[in-house]
Motif scaffolding. Structure first.
Motif, PDB file in Angstrom:
ATOM      1  N   VAL A 240      40.640  40.004  38.034  1.00 14.88           N
ATOM      2  CA  VAL A 240      40.064  39.823  39.364  1.00 14.88           C
ATOM      3  C   VAL A 240      40.246  38.365  39.781  1.00 14.88           C
ATOM      4  CG1 VAL A 240      37.992  40.087  40.773  1.00 14.88           C
ATOM      5  CG2 VAL A 240      38.335  41.577  38.786  1.00 14.88           C
ATOM      6  N   PRO A 241      40.780  38.098  40.969  1.00 21.07           N
ATOM      7  CA  PRO A 241      41.039  36.713  41.375  1.00 21.07           C
ATOM      8  C   PRO A 241      39.845  36.048  42.041  1.00 21.07           C
ATOM      9  CG  PRO A 241      41.912  38.178  43.044  1.00 21.07           C
ATOM     10  CD  PRO A 241      41.325  39.066  41.959  1.00 21.07           C
ATOM     11  N   ASP A 242      38.697  36.029  41.362  1.00 17.20           N
ATOM     12  CA  ASP A 242      37.518  35.415  41.974  1.00 17.20           C
ATOM     13  C   ASP A 242      37.370  33.970  41.531  1.00 17.20           C
ATOM     14  OD1 ASP A 242      36.874  35.941  39.368  1.00 17.20           O
ATOM     15  OD2 ASP A 242      34.957  36.900  39.786  1.00 17.20           O
TER      16      ASP A 242
ATOM     17  N   LEU B 236      44.652  45.677  37.815  1.00 14.43           N
ATOM     18  CA  LEU B 236      44.568  44.550  38.735  1.00 14.43           C
ATOM     19  C   LEU B 236      43.752  44.935  39.959  1.00 14.43           C
ATOM     20  CD1 LEU B 236      48.240  43.154  38.743  1.00 14.43           C
ATOM     21  CD2 LEU B 236      46.355  42.601  37.205  1.00 14.43           C
ATOM     22  N   PHE B 237      42.854  44.056  40.367  1.00 14.66           N
ATOM     23  CA  PHE B 237      42.014  44.258  41.540  1.00 14.66           C
ATOM     24  C   PHE B 237      42.856  44.052  42.789  1.00 14.66           C
ATOM     25  CE2 PHE B 237      37.960  43.013  43.902  1.00 14.66           C
ATOM     26  CZ  PHE B 237      37.302  44.208  43.678  1.00 14.66           C
ATOM     27  N   VAL B 238      42.900  45.060  43.673  1.00 15.24           N
ATOM     28  CA  VAL B 238      43.767  44.986  44.845  1.00 15.24           C
ATOM     29  C   VAL B 238      43.002  45.385  46.102  1.00 15.24           C
ATOM     30  CG1 VAL B 238      45.852  45.479  43.498  1.00 15.24           C
ATOM     31  CG2 VAL B 238      44.636  47.362  44.627  1.00 15.24           C
ATOM     32  N   ASP B 239      43.414  44.798  47.226  1.00 20.16           N
ATOM     33  CA  ASP B 239      42.847  45.169  48.516  1.00 20.16           C
ATOM     34  C   ASP B 239      43.329  46.553  48.915  1.00 20.16           C
ATOM     35  OD1 ASP B 239      41.412  42.741  49.026  1.00 20.16           O
ATOM     36  OD2 ASP B 239      43.336  41.776  49.428  1.00 20.16           O
ATOM     37  N   ALA B 240      42.484  47.254  49.671  1.00 21.61           N
ATOM     38  CA  ALA B 240      42.835  48.615  50.088  1.00 21.61           C
ATOM     39  C   ALA B 240      42.507  48.844  51.556  1.00 21.61           C
ATOM     40  CB  ALA B 240      42.093  49.627  49.223  1.00 21.61           C
ATOM     41  N   ASP B 241      42.403  47.754  52.333  1.00 20.97           N
ATOM     42  CA  ASP B 241      42.108  47.907  53.754  1.00 20.97           C
ATOM     43  C   ASP B 241      43.396  48.173  54.530  1.00 20.97           C
ATOM     44  OD1 ASP B 241      43.349  45.449  53.696  1.00 20.97           O
ATOM     45  OD2 ASP B 241      41.571  44.301  54.240  1.00 20.97           O
TER      46      ASP B 241
ATOM     47  N   ALA C 126      51.311  45.809  35.049  1.00 19.16           N
ATOM     48  CA  ALA C 126      49.983  46.426  34.987  1.00 19.16           C
ATOM     49  C   ALA C 126      50.100  47.931  34.799  1.00 19.16           C
ATOM     50  CB  ALA C 126      49.196  46.112  36.248  1.00 19.16           C
ATOM     51  N   ASP C 127      49.033  48.509  34.256  1.00 14.85           N
ATOM     52  CA  ASP C 127      48.962  49.958  34.066  1.00 14.85           C
ATOM     53  C   ASP C 127      48.249  50.644  35.217  1.00 14.85           C
ATOM     54  OD1 ASP C 127      49.956  50.044  31.193  1.00 14.85           O
ATOM     55  OD2 ASP C 127      48.224  48.716  30.992  1.00 14.85           O
ATOM     56  N   ARG C 128      47.277  49.936  35.789  1.00 11.50           N
ATOM     57  CA  ARG C 128      46.461  50.499  36.857  1.00 11.50           C
ATOM     58  C   ARG C 128      46.153  49.428  37.900  1.00 11.50           C
ATOM     59  NH1 ARG C 128      41.701  54.307  34.110  1.00 11.50           N
ATOM     60  NH2 ARG C 128      43.068  55.554  32.765  1.00 11.50           N
ATOM     61  N   VAL C 129      45.617  49.878  39.015  1.00  6.19           N
ATOM     62  CA  VAL C 129      45.000  48.987  39.981  1.00  6.19           C
ATOM     63  C   VAL C 129      43.579  49.470  40.219  1.00  6.19           C
ATOM     64  CG1 VAL C 129      47.124  48.279  41.131  1.00  6.19           C
ATOM     65  CG2 VAL C 129      45.903  50.321  41.939  1.00  6.19           C
ATOM     66  N   GLU C 130      42.703  48.546  40.573  1.00  9.72           N
ATOM     67  CA  GLU C 130      41.362  48.922  41.022  1.00  9.72           C
ATOM     68  C   GLU C 130      41.266  48.600  42.506  1.00  9.72           C
ATOM     69  OE1 GLU C 130      36.696  47.645  40.554  1.00  9.72           O
ATOM     70  OE2 GLU C 130      37.896  47.781  38.728  1.00  9.72           O
ATOM     71  N   LEU C 131      41.057  49.621  43.311  1.00  8.22           N
ATOM     72  CA  LEU C 131      40.923  49.429  44.744  1.00  8.22           C
ATOM     73  C   LEU C 131      39.592  48.749  45.049  1.00  8.22           C
ATOM     74  CD1 LEU C 131      42.081  52.930  46.076  1.00  8.22           C
ATOM     75  CD2 LEU C 131      43.491  50.930  45.537  1.00  8.22           C
ATOM     76  N   TYR C 132      39.659  47.653  45.798  1.00  8.44           N
ATOM     77  CA  TYR C 132      38.448  46.957  46.230  1.00  8.44           C
ATOM     78  C   TYR C 132      37.835  47.739  47.388  1.00  8.44           C
ATOM     79  CZ  TYR C 132      35.678  43.476  48.757  1.00  8.44           C
ATOM     80  OH  TYR C 132      34.683  42.817  49.442  1.00  8.44           O
TER      81      TYR C 132
ATOM     82  N   LEU D 161      50.229  36.848  31.586  1.00  6.14           N
ATOM     83  CA  LEU D 161      48.881  37.223  31.169  1.00  6.14           C
ATOM     84  C   LEU D 161      48.781  38.732  30.945  1.00  6.14           C
ATOM     85  CD1 LEU D 161      46.875  34.866  33.512  1.00  6.14           C
ATOM     86  CD2 LEU D 161      46.630  34.959  31.026  1.00  6.14           C
ATOM     87  N   VAL D 162      49.390  39.491  31.826  1.00  2.00           N
ATOM     88  CA  VAL D 162      49.386  40.945  31.646  1.00  2.00           C
ATOM     89  C   VAL D 162      50.064  41.314  30.328  1.00  2.00           C
ATOM     90  CG1 VAL D 162      50.313  43.125  32.539  1.00  2.00           C
ATOM     91  CG2 VAL D 162      49.256  41.479  34.105  1.00  2.00           C
TER      92      VAL D 162
END
Length: 260
Positions: free
Chosen positions: A102-104, A140-145, A165-171, A127-128
Motif C-alpha cells: 500500500v503506498p501510504d 497491490l493496492f489499486v484505485d478503482a474509480d 504481483a499475484d493480485r490487486v486489492e481494489l480501493y 520488492l515484489v
C-alpha cells in the motif's frame, strides 16, 4: 467464494489509547476466526499507532496454528525505525500468506489511494520479487474509480501483473462514499471494469476499505469473482453494538446472499 479477512487494527487503537494489553488483539482475532472468518489482516505502520511488530508476531503464530491466512499490509518503501523493522523485514520474519503493498505515507490517517503505475516501477518490481521469494502471495493496492478504470493499459491496473504481483486489492473508499450518497451504480461499474481488466491479465482481485454490512452485497453482486474482502473499521464499529462474533457471522451471511 469470497473470503472474509478481518482487519483488527482498531482493536489495537483502543488498546493503545490506554496502554497495557486490553483489549487483547489476539483474543479478538481468535473470536473472529471462531465465528468463521477465513483470515486476519493487519496494517502495521512505522509510528505504531495501532498494530505493533509484537502484534504481528503474535498474530502470525495464531493464524499459523489455526491454518488460516495472515494478510500483512504496509508500505514497503517506508524506512525502518525504532520499533518498526520495515515491511520486508516483518514479512521475512513471519512469512504471511499474503503481503498487500500500500503506498501510504506516515501522515495519512488511513490508506486513501492506490499505486501510481505511470512512474518507474523498477523498485516495486524488486520488492515484489523479494516477497515472492519468501513464499508470500503479493497483492497491490489499486484505485478503482472512473479515472482508474479509464487509464490505458501502460498506466493502468495491468501494470500490477507486469511487476509480478499475484493480485490487486481494489480501493473501495470511493465506492463506499458513492453508495452512501445514492450513486452506487457508477462506482460499481468502475470497480467492475478495473476488476475485469485485472482478471484479463491473470490477476486475482481482492477488495477493501470502508466496506460494511450496508454496502458489501451490492459491491459483490456488481463486481465479479472477488476472492477476498478485508474489512476492519466498519466491522469493529458494528461489533460495539452487536458483539464481535455476531457481526462476523452477519458479514458471512451478506457474502453468501450476494453469491446466491
Amino acid at each position: 467464494m469470497t473470503l472474509l479477512s478481518v482487519n483488527v487494527n482498531k482493536i489495537a487503537v483502543l488498546r493503545n489509547s490506554r496502554g497495557g494489553h486490553e483489549p487483547d488483539v489476539v483474543r479478538a482475532a481468535t473470536t473472529c476466526l471462531d465465528a468463521g472468518a477465513a483470515g486476519i489482516t493487519v496494517h502495521p505502520r512505522p509510528d505504531a499507532r495501532h498494530i505493533t511488530a509484537d502484534d504481528v508476531y503474535a498474530l502470525s503464530a495464531l493464524t499459523r496454528a489455526r491454518g488460516v491466512e495472515f494478510n500483512l499490509e504496509g508500505n514497503p518503501f517506508a524506512p525502518p525505525r525504532s520499533g518498526y523493522p520495515g515491511f520486508l523485514a516483518l514479512c521475512e520474519a513471519v512469512r504471511p500468506a499474503q503481503a498487500t503493498l500500500v503506498p501510504d505515507s506516515d501522515a495519512q490517517v488511513t490508506s486513501d489511494h492506490g499505486f501510481d503505475f505511470s512512474t518507474d516501477l523498477g523498485e516495486l518490481r524488486e520488492l515484489v520479487a523479494a516477497l515472492k521469494a519468501i513464499g508470500c502471495r503479493v497483492s497491490l493496492f489499486v484505485d478503482a474509480d472512473a479515472a482508474a478504470a479509464a487509464l490505458p493499459a501502460e498506466r493502468g491496473v495491468e501494470q500490477a501483473a507486469a511487476v509480478g504481483a499475484d493480485r490487486v486489492e481494489l480501493y473501495t473508499g470511493p465506492y463506499a462514499e458513492a453508495f452512501a450518497s445514492g450513486r452506487a451504480d457508477e462506482a460499481t461499474a468502475s470497480a467492475r471494469t478495473t476488476a475485469m481488466r485485472a482478471q484479463a491479465v491473470g490477476l486475482g482481485v481482492n477488495a477493501g476499505h470502508d466496506l460494511s454490512q450496508a454496502n458489501l452485497a451490492t459491491f459483490l453482486r456488481g463486481v465479479p469473482d472477488v476472492l477476498e474482502v478485508s474489512i476492519g473499521h466498519a466491522l469493529i464499529g458494528e461489533a460495539l453494538y452487536d458483539g464481535l462474533a455476531s457481526t462476523v457471522a452477519r458479514y458471512l451471511r451478506v457474502i453468501e446472499s450476494a453469491r446466491s
